[in-house]
Design an enzyme around this catalytic site. Structure first.
Site, PDB file in Angstrom:
ATOM      1  N   SER A 127       0.903  -1.246   0.150  1.00 32.74           N
ATOM      2  CA  SER A 127       0.046  -0.045  -0.058  1.00 32.74           C
ATOM      3  C   SER A 127       1.018   1.154  -0.153  1.00 32.74           C
ATOM      4  CB  SER A 127      -0.904   0.089   1.266  1.00 32.74           C
ATOM      5  OG  SER A 127      -1.627   1.164   1.367  1.00 32.74           O
ATOM      6  N   TYR A 152      -2.216  -0.131   9.867  1.00 37.45           N
ATOM      7  CA  TYR A 152      -2.456  -0.896   8.565  1.00 37.45           C
ATOM      8  C   TYR A 152      -1.331  -0.711   7.834  1.00 37.45           C
ATOM      9  CZ  TYR A 152      -3.966  -1.098   3.821  1.00 37.45           C
ATOM     10  OH  TYR A 152      -4.009  -1.293   2.286  1.00 37.45           O
TER      11      TYR A 152
END
Length: 343
Positions: A127, A152
């Site tokens: 990501s 995350y």
């Protein structure tokens, strides 16, 4: 090829699977169909995929060690695409354990499956969030990503480290893809553009963080799919120029690669809202808010490595992509009205 694809009922997984099936690959899809967002949308995606003769589906959780190990032995995939993960920056503050289970425990189960079953290439989702507090734009795979600002992001950075270890120890080719704010038809309902569209049509207020000044590298789903498939076909190899004395973050003596997949263009949140308002023919009611914990002000992808190694550059303009999303949204949810697509 026979390909195992996790997260197949998810937004990106659905589109990648469809592209692979259309070119003639056999795909074994895995998904736990969790309720992080509307399960009926996941089921609708899955129903489309089940129309293809080359597709088979297994409902399973990648965090289930025994189930995943058995699937690898049974299916014997040649290559694996791991897109299953607990997504969302803000949700990681509310429910951190979900990220450990899926993004860490689940990922090591995938790595072990690849290691023990002669998988030729593992491509996995990382990501743009890994860039954390870095403000050196555009973000490059050569930059340090040692300062994540959300759990995350930390789990995605961990995935890259775990993959490198398996590439080094077991000669398993791995490629990590840092996605930049993916959007488009069949998208995730928890994403801003989706939430804004639904709220505007229903006459509800939208939350606009950082006073609408946040900027994101919005990347259209078709471009992301092309990037995933091309990297899958380009098996990671050791970098012959790697230096043990002067190592760099993106390079390795192991068969390990990292790529950004982004549109290489930063778009302000206020402009995104304007495009949605124009496409819907309706103004948004805005609740202007400050920056939220775990968010970053701006993202923009340096895609030189992707262009160099796989010859692809995402290029769908945000005006075109949002118009296509709105068209899909109206059709899927049965909303009347017109929309505008700009060249």
């Amino acid at each position: 090829m026979k390909i195992m694809l996790t997260g197949v009922a998810g937004f990106i997984g659905f589109h990648v699977c469809k592209r692979l099936l259309e070119r003639g690959d056999e795909v074994v899809g895995i998904d736990n169909l969790n309720d992080y967002y509307d399960v009926s949308l996941k089921e609708a995606r899955l129903a489309r995929l089940l129309e293809y003769p080359g597709f088979s589906f297994c409902k399973s959780d990648i965090a289930d060690r025994q189930s995943i190990a058995a699937l690898f032995v049974e299916q014997k995939p040649e290559r694996v695409i791991n897109l299953a993960a607990q997504a969302g920056v803000r949700y990681s503050i509310e429910n951190p354990h979900a990220y450990v289970d899926s993004n860490l425990v689940g990922f090591v189960n995938i790595l072990e499956g690849c290691r023990h079953n002669d998988v030729k290439h593992l491509v996995y989702a990382s990501s743009s969030s890994v860039y954390g507090s870095n403000r050196n734009l555009p973000f490059s795979v050569s930059h340090s990503v040692d300062h994540p600002v959300s759990l995350y992001a930390a789990t995605k950075k961990s995935n890259e480290l775990m993959a490198h270890t398996y590439s080094y120890l077991y000669d398993l080719p791995t490629t990590g893809l840092r996605f930049f704010t993916v959007y488009g038809p069949w998208g995730r309902p928890d994403m801003a553009y989706f939430l804004f569209t639904k709220a505007i049509l229903e006459g509800r207020t939208i939350d606009v963080y950082n006073y609408g000044k946040m900027r994101r590298d919005f990347t259209y789903i078709d471009d992301v799919v092309t990037g995933v498939v091309r990297t899958l076909d380009t098996i990671a190899k050791p970098d012959t120029n790697y230096s043990h004395e002067n190592p760099t973050p993106e390079s390795s003596a192991a068969p390990y690669r990292l790529y950004n997949i982004g549109n290489h263009q930063s778009v302000e949140l206020n402009y995104l809202i304007e495009l949605i308002e124009k496409g819907l023919g309706k103004k948004a009611i805005k609740n202007i808010l400050p920056m939220q914990p775990g968010d970053v002000e701006e993202t923009c992808a340096d895609i030189d490595a992707l262009m160099r190694d796989v010859g692809f550059r995402p290029n769908t303009p945000i005006e075109v992509g949002i118009a296509r999303f709105l068209e899909w949204y109206r059709d899927y949810y049965g909303v009347d009205g017109t929309w505008v697509e700009e060249a």
